[in-house]
Design a protein around this motif. Structure first.
Motif, PDB file in Angstrom:
ATOM      1  N   THR A  38       7.417   0.293  11.478  1.00 25.19           N
ATOM      2  CA  THR A  38       8.369  -0.127  10.147  1.00 25.19           C
ATOM      3  C   THR A  38      10.089  -0.213  10.363  1.00 25.19           C
ATOM      4  N   ASP A  39      10.382  -0.397  10.401  1.00 19.45           N
ATOM      5  CA  ASP A  39      12.564   0.122  10.365  1.00 19.45           C
ATOM      6  C   ASP A  39      12.854  -0.236   9.396  1.00 19.45           C
ATOM      7  N   HIS A  40      13.027   0.312   8.522  1.00 20.94           N
ATOM      8  CA  HIS A  40      14.412   0.852   7.502  1.00 20.94           C
ATOM      9  C   HIS A  40      14.800   1.405   7.296  1.00 20.94           C
ATOM     10  N   GLU A  41      16.363   0.691   6.807  1.00 24.59           N
ATOM     11  CA  GLU A  41      17.903   0.552   6.973  1.00 24.59           C
ATOM     12  C   GLU A  41      18.238   2.357   6.931  1.00 24.59           C
ATOM     13  N   GLU A  42      17.693   2.808   6.373  1.00 24.04           N
ATOM     14  CA  GLU A  42      17.939   4.434   5.048  1.00 24.04           C
ATOM     15  C   GLU A  42      16.913   5.239   6.236  1.00 24.04           C
ATOM     16  N   LEU A  43      15.838   4.747   6.303  1.00 27.81           N
ATOM     17  CA  LEU A  43      14.765   5.686   6.106  1.00 27.81           C
ATOM     18  C   LEU A  43      13.966   5.770   7.527  1.00 27.81           C
ATOM     19  N   GLY A  44      14.228   4.896   8.280  1.00 25.34           N
ATOM     20  CA  GLY A  44      14.491   4.951   9.974  1.00 25.34           C
ATOM     21  C   GLY A  44      13.543   3.848  10.066  1.00 25.34           C
ATOM     22  N   PRO A  45      12.502   4.163  12.064  1.00 25.38           N
ATOM     23  CA  PRO A  45      11.513   3.769  12.090  1.00 25.38           C
ATOM     24  C   PRO A  45       9.931   4.861  11.135  1.00 25.38           C
ATOM     25  N   ARG A  46       8.917   4.091  11.201  1.00 30.30           N
ATOM     26  CA  ARG A  46       7.794   4.766  10.356  1.00 30.30           C
ATOM     27  C   ARG A  46       6.684   3.733  11.469  1.00 30.30           C
ATOM     28  N   TRP A  47       5.492   4.157  11.070  1.00 28.48           N
ATOM     29  CA  TRP A  47       4.450   3.596  12.279  1.00 28.48           C
ATOM     30  C   TRP A  47       3.488   4.298  10.906  1.00 28.48           C
TER      31      TRP A  47
ATOM     32  N   ALA B 269     -23.895  -7.279   4.000  1.00 30.29           N
ATOM     33  CA  ALA B 269     -22.360  -7.680   3.973  1.00 30.29           C
ATOM     34  C   ALA B 269     -20.923  -7.165   4.204  1.00 30.29           C
ATOM     35  N   THR B 270     -20.664  -8.518   4.723  1.00 31.38           N
ATOM     36  CA  THR B 270     -18.764  -7.578   5.074  1.00 31.38           C
ATOM     37  C   THR B 270     -18.468  -6.987   4.429  1.00 31.38           C
ATOM     38  N   LEU B 271     -17.742  -5.698   5.019  1.00 36.12           N
ATOM     39  CA  LEU B 271     -16.488  -5.285   3.841  1.00 36.12           C
ATOM     40  C   LEU B 271     -15.427  -5.490   4.183  1.00 36.12           C
ATOM     41  N   HIS B 272     -14.394  -5.616   3.106  1.00 33.30           N
ATOM     42  CA  HIS B 272     -12.909  -6.083   3.535  1.00 33.30           C
ATOM     43  C   HIS B 272     -11.982  -4.493   2.684  1.00 33.30           C
ATOM     44  N   LEU B 273     -11.590  -4.209   3.745  1.00 33.13           N
ATOM     45  CA  LEU B 273     -10.638  -3.100   3.258  1.00 33.13           C
ATOM     46  C   LEU B 273      -9.220  -3.855   3.577  1.00 33.13           C
ATOM     47  N   LEU B 274      -8.504  -3.314   2.639  1.00 29.82           N
ATOM     48  CA  LEU B 274      -7.204  -4.188   2.145  1.00 29.82           C
ATOM     49  C   LEU B 274      -6.194  -3.122   1.849  1.00 29.82           C
ATOM     50  N   PRO B 275      -5.290  -1.959   3.007  1.00 27.87           N
ATOM     51  CA  PRO B 275      -4.577  -1.595   3.266  1.00 27.87           C
ATOM     52  C   PRO B 275      -3.363  -1.661   2.692  1.00 27.87           C
ATOM     53  N   THR B 276      -2.174  -0.959   2.449  1.00 26.12           N
ATOM     54  CA  THR B 276      -0.865  -1.524   2.214  1.00 26.12           C
ATOM     55  C   THR B 276      -0.026  -0.760   2.399  1.00 26.12           C
ATOM     56  N   LEU B 277       0.742  -1.555   2.804  1.00 26.86           N
ATOM     57  CA  LEU B 277       2.203  -0.549   3.041  1.00 26.86           C
ATOM     58  C   LEU B 277       3.114  -0.893   2.865  1.00 26.86           C
ATOM     59  N   TRP B 278       4.111  -0.651   2.089  1.00 22.22           N
ATOM     60  CA  TRP B 278       5.425  -1.711   1.096  1.00 22.22           C
ATOM     61  C   TRP B 278       6.367  -1.019   1.743  1.00 22.22           C
TER      62      TRP B 278
END
Length: 129
Positions: free
Chosen positions: A74-83, A40-49
């Motif tokens: 990601t680009d956030h006004e206070e946190l800056g860029p993240r990857w 069977a196929t295994l689906h992983l759904l990591p989340t970034l929010w």
């Protein structure tokens, strides 16, 4: 720190490991092993929010997310860029963090792409029951 599925097979079913090299450098490694006998196929759904403050805090910019080669930036006004880096070429899914008012309350949605439970993105015939 390690998260797992718990129960008697907790050590055998280890799924997620976290390591920090510094305040701004976090490694998350997800290892999943299918336990059943059938293929069977295994689906992983990591989340970034991000915490949803832009619609009620006033004057707060909506964070940006976009896929680049081997990462989500990601680009956030206070946190800056993240990857968020990943291996291989997985399918990625982006959605807003707004409640699906149409589904829950019967009123129009503010955006076409609303938050949904993770299982809603997996094909129904491929879900674990």
């Amino acid at each position: 720190m390690t998260e797992n599925s718990g129960g008697a097979d907790a050590e055998r079913l280890r799924l997620t490991e976290y390591a920090k090299a510094g305040p701004e450098d976090l490694l998350i490694e997800i290892t999943a092993h299918k336990q059943g006998l059938d293929e069977a196929t295994l689906h992983l759904l990591p989340t970034l929010w991000f915490r949803h403050t832009w619609s009620w805090a006033g004057g707060t910019a909506v964070p940006g997310l976009r896929r680049t080669d081997g990462a989500i930036r990601t680009d956030h006004e206070e946190l800056g860029p993240r990857w968020l880096y990943f291996a291989g070429g997985p399918q990625t899914l982006f959605t807003e963090n707004d409640t699906n008012n149409e589904r829950i309350f019967g009123s129009p949605n503010a955006t076409p792409s609303t938050r949904r439970r993770p299982g809603a993105w997996c094909p129904r015939d491929q879900r674990v029951r």
